[in-house]
Write a protein that holds these residues in place. Structure first.
Motif, short mmCIF file in Angstrom:
data_model
loop_
_atom_site.label_atom_id
_atom_site.label_comp_id
_atom_site.label_asym_id
_atom_site.label_seq_id
_atom_site.Cartn_x
_atom_site.Cartn_y
_atom_site.Cartn_z
N TRP A 51 3.54 -2.10 -1.31
CA TRP A 51 3.35 -0.78 -1.92
C TRP A 51 2.73 -0.89 -3.31
CZ3 TRP A 51 8.89 0.60 0.05
CH2 TRP A 51 8.79 1.14 1.34
N ASN A 52 2.03 -1.98 -3.57
CA ASN A 52 1.43 -2.21 -4.89
C ASN A 52 -0.03 -1.74 -4.88
OD1 ASN A 52 0.68 -3.06 -7.40
ND2 ASN A 52 1.54 -5.12 -7.21
N GLY A 53 -0.22 -0.43 -4.78
CA GLY A 53 -1.58 0.12 -4.76
C GLY A 53 -2.33 -0.16 -6.06
N ALA A 54 -1.61 -0.14 -7.18
CA ALA A 54 -2.25 -0.35 -8.47
C ALA A 54 -2.98 -1.69 -8.52
CB ALA A 54 -1.20 -0.27 -9.58
N ALA A 55 -2.44 -2.69 -7.81
CA ALA A 55 -3.04 -4.03 -7.86
C ALA A 55 -4.47 -4.02 -7.34
CB ALA A 55 -2.19 -5.00 -7.04
N VAL A 56 -4.79 -3.12 -6.40
CA VAL A 56 -6.15 -3.08 -5.85
C VAL A 56 -6.93 -1.85 -6.33
CG1 VAL A 56 -5.54 -4.46 -3.83
CG2 VAL A 56 -5.43 -1.96 -3.68
N GLY A 57 -6.44 -1.20 -7.38
CA GLY A 57 -7.17 -0.05 -7.93
C GLY A 57 -6.96 1.24 -7.16
N ALA A 58 -5.85 1.32 -6.41
CA ALA A 58 -5.50 2.55 -5.70
C ALA A 58 -4.09 2.95 -6.12
CB ALA A 58 -5.57 2.32 -4.19
N PRO A 59 -3.97 3.46 -7.37
CA PRO A 59 -2.64 3.59 -7.98
C PRO A 59 -1.70 4.55 -7.25
CG PRO A 59 -4.33 4.63 -9.35
CD PRO A 59 -5.05 3.86 -8.27
N ALA A 60 -2.26 5.51 -6.49
CA ALA A 60 -1.36 6.47 -5.82
C ALA A 60 -0.70 5.87 -4.59
CB ALA A 60 -2.14 7.73 -5.42
N VAL A 61 -1.32 4.83 -4.03
CA VAL A 61 -0.83 4.28 -2.76
C VAL A 61 0.45 3.48 -3.00
CG1 VAL A 61 -1.36 2.80 -0.78
CG2 VAL A 61 -3.14 4.23 -1.79
N GLY A 62 1.49 3.80 -2.24
CA GLY A 62 2.72 3.02 -2.32
C GLY A 62 3.92 3.81 -2.80
N ARG A 63 3.71 5.06 -3.25
CA ARG A 63 4.89 5.87 -3.62
C ARG A 63 4.66 7.33 -3.24
NH1 ARG A 63 2.69 3.34 -7.38
NH2 ARG A 63 4.40 1.86 -7.39
N LEU A 64 5.75 7.98 -2.79
CA LEU A 64 5.65 9.37 -2.36
C LEU A 64 5.90 10.27 -3.56
CD1 LEU A 64 7.51 9.15 1.08
CD2 LEU A 64 5.06 8.99 0.62
N ALA A 65 4.95 10.31 -4.50
CA ALA A 65 5.12 11.11 -5.71
C ALA A 65 4.56 12.51 -5.48
CB ALA A 65 4.39 10.45 -6.86
N PRO A 66 5.37 13.56 -5.77
CA PRO A 66 4.86 14.93 -5.62
C PRO A 66 3.57 15.14 -6.40
CG PRO A 66 7.23 14.96 -6.00
CD PRO A 66 6.78 13.53 -6.20
N GLY A 67 2.62 15.84 -5.77
CA GLY A 67 1.34 16.09 -6.41
C GLY A 67 0.29 15.06 -6.04
N SER A 68 0.68 13.96 -5.38
CA SER A 68 -0.29 12.93 -4.99
C SER A 68 -0.43 12.91 -3.47
CB SER A 68 0.15 11.56 -5.50
OG SER A 68 1.22 11.06 -4.72
N ALA A 69 -1.48 12.23 -2.99
CA ALA A 69 -1.70 12.10 -1.55
C ALA A 69 -1.83 10.61 -1.21
CB ALA A 69 -2.94 12.87 -1.13
N PRO A 70 -0.69 9.88 -1.20
CA PRO A 70 -0.74 8.42 -1.05
C PRO A 70 -0.87 7.95 0.39
CG PRO A 70 1.53 9.13 -1.27
CD PRO A 70 0.68 10.38 -1.34
N GLY A 71 -0.82 8.87 1.35
CA GLY A 71 -0.73 8.47 2.76
C GLY A 71 0.73 8.37 3.15
N LEU A 72 1.08 9.04 4.26
CA LEU A 72 2.48 9.07 4.71
C LEU A 72 2.54 8.59 6.16
CD1 LEU A 72 5.48 9.99 4.27
CD2 LEU A 72 4.78 12.25 5.12
N LEU A 73 3.41 7.60 6.39
CA LEU A 73 3.54 6.99 7.72
C LEU A 73 4.88 7.32 8.35
CD1 LEU A 73 2.46 3.34 6.74
CD2 LEU A 73 0.98 5.11 7.77
N ALA A 74 4.88 7.35 9.68
CA ALA A 74 6.14 7.43 10.43
C ALA A 74 6.23 6.21 11.33
CB ALA A 74 6.17 8.70 11.27
N ALA A 75 7.38 5.54 11.28
CA ALA A 75 7.68 4.45 12.20
C ALA A 75 8.72 4.99 13.18
CB ALA A 75 8.25 3.25 11.42
N PRO A 76 8.29 5.32 14.41
CA PRO A 76 9.21 5.95 15.36
C PRO A 76 10.37 5.02 15.73
CG PRO A 76 6.92 6.07 16.12
CD PRO A 76 6.94 5.13 14.97
#
Ligand code: ZN
Length: 386
Positions: free
Chosen positions: A321-346
């Protein structure tokens, strides 16, 4: 971990995350899923253009012979039209929203852009002597200037391959200029080459006609340390001693672990417990399909979890979940106001045993280890850059 949790979405944007009762009080009744919901993942080290070499480069003898085999196989095996496209589709199945992609030819760029994958594309250069690296840099700059349009959230950066392959002053200049990704301390042969100018890497350079081989430092980490920055990714870090770990910690660079590739090539894992203890920022990558069975970051973490079962599963998941490491800081946390991608593992209730359900451990040891596919509930939408 929130049991009986809920996520409120507006399109792909997260509005709220919390216990279901609270979220439903604010937003009304939600759709019910028997699944673990989690932020989309980061694969911080890939070489997508090697995907056609899947299963074709045997390992086990260490890095120098593996590189020779890779180079000769790459020359003899024709590229397949669909290999990169299939690999990018695989990233999607395994929940990846952002990558640290290392390339020599920009082959994956259009596919990443089309799939909406964010992150950094590192255009890799090597050349141990000044004339060789100058030629490589000129070629890379020409390639970068003619690159197809980048997708939103993707950036391109010219980056050095490794200490044992790249003219040190050029390596330093590239890492100073911007985000970089450096293969580092993947194999003990690097330490020998840096400290003594001997061993298989020295022989390799001599076979290319390079006679002057300076001693670069006590280890590969010591040789590179002064040039490492917080925005540098150091990839593999398998062969470290305490001094190396202290140098990495002081540099603030993020170490990217690719455990299954390390097992394939050299039969040895990076020392995750010591890296965590040293406080070195961490991320996870798969490396290429030439040395890894798949592009699933969760399967990499499952391998680490088997080796360090005492570590908390959430501490391992954080590596993906370290999006910041690759320059995608929103990826890896479900922060309100952001669109980080949301997954479901059934969750397959019938397959679960008795006893309490630990979602984080289940993600690693069952879902990740079996390489099951995620369902995407919302996509990553990068913030427009200024
Ligand atoms: Zn690599």
């Amino acid at each position: 971990v929130i049991p009986d949790g809920a996520v409120a979405l507006d399109g792909d944007t997260i509005l709220a995350v919390g216990p279901r009762a609270q979220v439903e009080d604010r937003f009304g009744p939600g759709e019910r899923l028997d699944a673990v919901l989690l932020p989309a993942l980061v694969n911080a080290h890939t070489h997508l253009e090697l995907s056609h070499l899947h299963g074709r480069v045997p390992g086990g003898e260490g890095l120098p012979p593996w590189i020779q085999l890779l180079v000769s196989t790459r020359l003899s095996v024709p590229e397949e039209d669909t290999a990169i496209e299939d690999a990018v589709a695989q990233l999607g199945r395994f929940g990846v929203a952002a990558v640290g992609e290392v390339t020599n030819g920009l082959g994956a760029l259009p596919w990443l852009a089309r799939a909406g994958v964010a992150g950094t594309v590192f255009l890799e250069v090597f050349g141990f002597t000044a004339p060789r690296i100058e030629r490589a840099l000129a070629k890379a700059r020409l390639l970068a200037a003619g690159a197809p349009p980048l997708g939103p959230g993707l950036r391109l950066s010219v980056s050095p391959h490794a200490v044992y392959s790249t003219h040190l002053p050029a390596l330093a200049e590239l890492l100073r200029a911007g985000p970089g990704s450096l293969h580092l301390a993947e194999d003990p042969a690097e330490r020998r080459f840096c400290a003594e100018s001997t061993g298989p890497f020295a022989s390799m350079h001599r076979s290319f006609g390079v006679s002057e081989l300076p001693r670069l430092g006590r280890s590969a980490v010591a040789a590179a340390a002064a040039h490492l920055r917080p925005e540098t990714l150091v990839v593999h870090v398998v062969d470290l001693d305490d001094e190396d770990r202290a140098l990495l910690c002081a540099a603030g660079s993020t170490a990217v672990l690719c455990p299954r590739s390390n097992l394939h090539i050299g039969g040895r894992l990076p020392d995750l417990a010591r890296l965590l203890e040293a406080g070195i920022p961490l991320a996870v990558g798969t490396d290429s399909l030439a040395s890894s069975p798949s592009l699933s970051p969760l399967a990499e973490l499952a391998t680490l979890s088997r080796a360090w079962p005492e570590l908390p599963p959430l501490a391992l998941l954080a590596l993906a979940w370290n999006g910041a490491a690759v320059g995608a800081p929103a990826v890896g946390r479900l922060a309100p106001g952001s669109a980080p991608g949301l997954l479901a593992a059934p969750i397959d209730r019938e397959a679960l045993g008795e006893g309490p359900f630990d979602p984080a451990r289940w993600l690693l040891e069952e879902f990740g280890a079996e390489e099951l596919p995620f369902t995407w509930l919302a996509r990553h939408r990068p913030e427009p850059t200024a």
